[in-house]
Scaffold this active site. Structure first.
Site, PDB file in Angstrom:
ATOM      1  N   GLU A  81      28.726  36.498  49.767  1.00  0.00           N
ATOM      2  CA  GLU A  81      29.571  37.598  50.253  1.00  0.00           C
ATOM      3  C   GLU A  81      28.792  38.880  50.485  1.00  0.00           C
ATOM      4  OE1 GLU A  81      30.530  35.380  48.036  1.00  0.00           O
ATOM      5  OE2 GLU A  81      32.394  34.580  48.855  1.00  0.00           O
ATOM      6  N   HIS A  83      42.362  33.943  42.401  1.00  0.00           N
ATOM      7  CA  HIS A  83      42.647  33.698  43.822  1.00  0.00           C
ATOM      8  C   HIS A  83      44.010  34.264  44.217  1.00  0.00           C
ATOM      9  CE1 HIS A  83      39.512  30.730  42.978  1.00  0.00           C
ATOM     10  NE2 HIS A  83      39.325  30.571  44.275  1.00  0.00           N
TER      11      HIS A  83
END
Lengths: 324, 332
Positions: free
Chosen positions: A60, A129
């Site tokens: 990321e 999540h």
């Protein structure tokens, strides 16, 4: 008008902008033939190829950095961060560099970057999540933060975000990808930084974000049967915030309820409450109310998750209290 | 490769400019100039050797120790000194300061205060060059300390899989700040890590400007051929402390003998000796180069001092491009 899903609306926006401008490209994890974890980019690689729909490693910080570097010299990257939870891994590049670079340069550079990601609960994805982290970015000067609630808004806002010369954090909601709504065939843009009144009402101003807008719409139907008319304001862009729209509505209704899925504590609701307290407190007929998730990690199981996250029933209940 | 007289004199002159610049910064800092100053001295050959192999439109990304990189890439002496003094005429219009020099006009895409940040941004610039098929190259400078950050490894891998036209220039000066490489890194030859990413890596004598230049030219050629990234680990030394906030020149964590030994390897001394040895330069010319450097710096200091200060209201500018900025400041 035709109806398409939120997912299709996002995809259409990207397809149109990539056709329009060859500088636009996308990078992210598994966005190519796989179409992304939520299938938002499905099929785009067939039209635009593997250079402009660029599958990345699970990296990321590298993704966000490559977005910064390419935007500095001629490209308009749209970087997908699979879950907003993973944006913490990209946050150095976003917070310390993307948000500050134009300022540090004295205005000599621009950074046309879109970081697309999705957040929220409702699918038993568990604590890593399911978070809503928009305020982490909204608190940093130099970032535009957008949360669309409908297919129409998602498409129009994303097209504007891709044409925007400043970094935009574009936050979708995983629970809404399958939701449908009217989206015209012809092109349109929705300006960033402007709120939308989703429903007019005289009794209570309800400022709702992202999926909470849908809950507010549902609550509005139930409340209408009881004779309570809520006015729903969807800021759509929380940074910069269309303050005037909120203030004007509160001046009309005299009551304010803010609803979001992120934790209530230190959340967007606190900012809006403070804004109204500063600028329209004399117009208030009742205390300001906020609805947000409880101050705990988002649990995995549906029973616990439903207990922690706000829903339409919470809005109905709060509205009744405000009118009591 | 045989380095020409012209190139070697050019590189020597640049290195001397960087050294004289450092000396001036120390003087200004000691008489009250604000800011954090991480100086180049000792590392001139890396900055100059690499930038001499690049074209004007190639890109560099730099570190907190980025002043020398900027000047070596053709940066503006007046603009950088004005930047230090918070003047409107600074290269960042007085809003970036010594750790954040940005000047796209010479391909300087930014010095960054977060260690390791030069790599991801350089990868992005190189990716853009590749997508645009522009033939440009991006060089990322970083220190030995950066090679232990997660983003470093992410970017080595990105450059490896995408064959990016990028040069990773490690300035291994043996200390991340105070902790020596022997204690902060699992291996001592950092370039060996490049093999793990299918990137050619080379250990270079970073005190020898010719060696750095030759390696950089080869790396540029590799990038322009489409063969991807190169890592150059240039072993070098900083003659000052980590920043000028450490007046001991780092002697709390390194020995005076070690510093003295490295001072002997001074890159300017070496380049000058080579020029003299080859009969490529006369004393008078050396003197003239020094005078030009000193004079240019003096003029730049005067320019900076007489430039207008940045007004306080400029704090509200440049958060966003103009239109969005207005919305924001009204709206937030």
């Amino acid at each position: 008008m035709r109806e398409i899903t939120y997912r299709e609306a996002v995809r259409e926006a990207m397809r149109e902008e990539m056709r329009r401008d060859s500088a636009v490209f996308q990078l992210g994890e598994d966005i190519g033939v796989f179409g992304g974890s939520y299938k938002v980019t499905l099929g785009l690689v067939d039209e635009f190829g593997t250079e402009r729909i660029l599958d990345t490693p699970l990296a990321e910080a590298g993704i966000a950095g490559a977005a910064v570097g390419s935007a500095l010299v001629g490209m308009r990257p749209v970087a997908e961060i699979m879950y907003i939870d993973f944006s913490t891994l990209a946050s150095d590049m976003i917070i310390n560099t993307a948000a500050k670079m134009r300022f540090m340069s004295g205005g000599t550079i621009k950074l046309p970057i879109v970081i697309r990601t999705q957040e929220g609960g409702g699918v038993s994805a568990g604590p890593q999540h399911s978070q809503c982290l928009e305020m982490m970015f909204a608190h940093v000067p130099g970032l535009i933060v957008v949360l669309p609630a409908t297919p129409y808004d998602a498409k129009g806002l994303l097209k504007s975000a891709i044409r925007e010369d400043n970094p935009v954090i574009f936050i979708e909601h995983k629970g809404m990808y399958a939701s449908k709504g009217p989206v015209p065939e012809e092109e349109y843009l929705i300006p960033l930084g402007k709120a939308d009144m989703k429903r007019e009402g005289k009794d209570i101003t309800v400022v709702a974000l992202s999926r909470s807008v849908l809950f507010a719409m549902e609550a509005a139907e139930r409340l209408a049967r009881e004779g309570i008319e809520i006015e729903i304001i969807d800021p759509m862009t929380i940074k910069p915030l269309d303050r005037e729209c909120i203030i004007q509505s509160v001046k009309k209704t005299g009551r304010l309820l803010i609803v979001h899925e992120a934790c209530k504590m230190y959340g967007f609701g606190a900012e809006v409450a403070a804004l109204v307290a500063d600028e329209a407190i004399d117009y208030l007929d009742a205390p300001i109310k906020r609805i947000g998730a409880l101050d705990v990690p988002i649990p995995f199981g549906m029973r616990l998750e439903n207990f922690v996250l706000p829903n339409a029933g919470d809005i109905v209940e709060a509205a009744r209290q405000l009118m009591a | 490769m045989e380095i020409s007289r012209e190139i070697l004199i050019g590189m020597y002159s640049k290195m001397l400019l960087l050294r004289r610049f450092d000396e001036k910064v120390v003087e200004l800092y000691r008489s009250g100039m604000k800011g954090l100053y991480h100086l180049t001295a000792g590392g001139e050959a890396v900055a100059v050797g690499v930038c001499s192999a690049l074209s004007q439109d190639d890109y560099i990304l730099s570190t907190h120790r980025g002043k020398g990189h900027y000047l070596a890439k053709g940066g503006d002496l007046q603009a950088i000194l004005a930047e230090f003094m918070e003047k409107q005429t600074g290269c960042n219009r007085g809003k970036g300061g010594p750790m954040h020099i940005i000047d796209p006009s010479v391909g300087m895409l930014g010095a960054n205060g977060i260690v390791g940040s030069s790599l991801p941004i350089a990868c992005g610039a190189a990716l853009s060059a590749k997508l645009r098929r522009s033939g440009q190259v991006a060089a990322a400078f970083f220190g030995d300390g950066a090679a232990n950050s997660g983003v470093w490894h992410e970017c080595m891998n990105l450059a490896g899989i995408w064959k990016l036209p990028v040069i990773f220039v490690c300035e291994n000066n043996f200390y991340q700040e105070s902790v020596p490489v022997s204690r902060h890194s699992s291996i001592q030859d950092l370039y060996a890590r490049a093999a793990g990413y299918n990137i050619p890596g080379y250990g270079i004598d970073g005190m020898d400007v010719s060696a750095v230049y030759e390696a950089a030219v080869e790396a540029v050629q590799r990038a322009k051929r489409g063969d991807g990234a190169t890592m150059l680990e240039c072993k070098t030394y900083r003659f000052h402390g980590h920043s000028e906030a450490d007046p001991t020149k780092g002697l709390r964590y390194r020995s005076g003998e070690e510093l003295a030994a490295w001072l002997e390897k001074c890159p300017l001394k070496q380049a000058k000796a080579r020029l003299l040895e080859r009969g490529w330069i006369a004393d008078a010319e050396l003197e003239a180069i020094d005078q030009r450097c000193t004079q240019g710096i003096e003029e730049a200091v005067n320019f900076a001092k007489s430039s207008p200060d940045v007004p306080a209201e400029w704090a509200l500018k440049d958060v966003f491009t103009d239109d969005q900025g207005e919305i924001c400041h009204e709206g937030c």
